[in-house]
Design a protein around this motif. Sequence first.
Motif, PDB file in Angstrom:
ATOM      1  N   GLN A  95     -10.306   1.275   0.062  1.00  0.00           N
ATOM      2  CA  GLN A  95      -9.974   0.939   1.451  1.00  0.00           C
ATOM      3  C   GLN A  95     -10.774   1.807   2.419  1.00  0.00           C
ATOM      4  O   GLN A  95     -11.283   1.318   3.439  1.00  0.00           O
ATOM      5  N   ASN A 147      -6.788   3.210  -2.484  1.00  0.00           N
ATOM      6  CA  ASN A 147      -6.969   3.954  -1.231  1.00  0.00           C
ATOM      7  C   ASN A 147      -8.431   4.348  -1.036  1.00  0.00           C
ATOM      8  O   ASN A 147      -8.950   4.306   0.083  1.00  0.00           O
ATOM      9  N   PRO A 180       0.816  -1.217   0.000  1.00  0.00           N
ATOM     10  CA  PRO A 180       0.000   0.000   0.000  1.00  0.00           C
ATOM     11  C   PRO A 180       0.850   1.267   0.000  1.00  0.00           C
ATOM     12  O   PRO A 180       0.480   2.269  -0.627  1.00  0.00           O
TER      13      PRO A 180
END
Length: 409
Positions: free
Chosen positions: A134, A131, A2
């Motif tokens: 997430q 992102n 990530p």
Amino acid sequence: MPVIYTLLIRLYTGLIYFASLFSPKAKLWVRGRKQFPEFTPSSSTRWWFHCASLGEFEQARPVLESVKKQCPDIEIMLSFFSPSGYEIRKNYAFANKVFYLPADLPDSMQRLVNNMKPDAFFLVKYEFWLNLLQVLQKEKIPCYLFSAVFRKGHWLFSPAGFLAVKALQTFNTIWVQDAESLKRLKQAGFENAQLGGDTRFDRVKELPLQTFPEREKIRALASEKKILVAGSVWTQELQHLLKFARHKDFSANWKLILAPHEPSSLLIQSLKDKFSLCGKIGLWSKRQLDADILIVDTIGELGKIYSVADIALVGGGFGKGIHNILEPAVYGIPVFFGPRCYKALEAHGLLKVGGAIIYRNASDLQDKLFALVTQHGALEESGLAAASFVSSGSGATAALMNSIFPKVC
């Protein structure tokens, strides 16, 4: 991983900022993101739809309008990644707010979701910003993906795609366009995937219902000539069409309507100069409809302009891939395009039923165009096949809405 992904996003964003110094499109991308999206507090249900660009918006459009029709109190938040989508649809009437998606950085995505407070998120076809996904997962916001396609060798199933796979497996439902995509997802362990079709078919079926006063005027002015509408064409298609327009039989038998994919003033002037020896030149913006070669110098009208055609040629088949071939096909006309069509499921389907024709160079285009209009019944048969194909593919929007509303409303 990530962390590496976020660093790559920062690098990518920096490169776009650098490109904005000399690229008008990059400049629009940067300028559109100068102000972070803000949202007024609301007690209404908010659904967020994200589209990469204009093509994905056309897939989302029938769903957006069905939502507003069935439940007008739902607020539609519509985001775009590309300027080619945002700049054309920033005033879209069925959305409560249209905005650029900020760069996919953790803090930016958290701030965006906190400010908007969406009740559901809808992704169209692809564009998996990790992102963002997430944050949505962390905030327990229902997520849906529709009109998706997963081809053989898709990066999602490579080692680099494992984070995206993990994120997509948390989606409430993924609707795919075809059985092969469904099979690949099932083999990869997706339990949330189902066959849903392509909502673009429903969108294009609305085009013939729109008013278009110029249609009869153009048809009357063309008289017995065949009308070829070349839409979303790039450099190579324009070169092929120039050779076609120079053919000795062109002026007596054909009317050509040219719609460049990016109609800059510089390109329009260049086309006027190059085609001036082939016949009378006209501009669509000035409604010079009696021209032998009518150049479309506006954006957003191509879907209606196809309605005047006897034959369509759609660009992109000599580059990254063809543009929307369903728009002309819905009018029951044959569609020509270049050989790079392997990514488009609808191209394979249209070719299979005889509603489309691949051409490979200028002479091949000329031969196939003249053959189509001289062989008895060929033009009509191909057009009927195109219209039938579009009709058979419709219904994805209704199925989607019947599935979504019981879950989300």
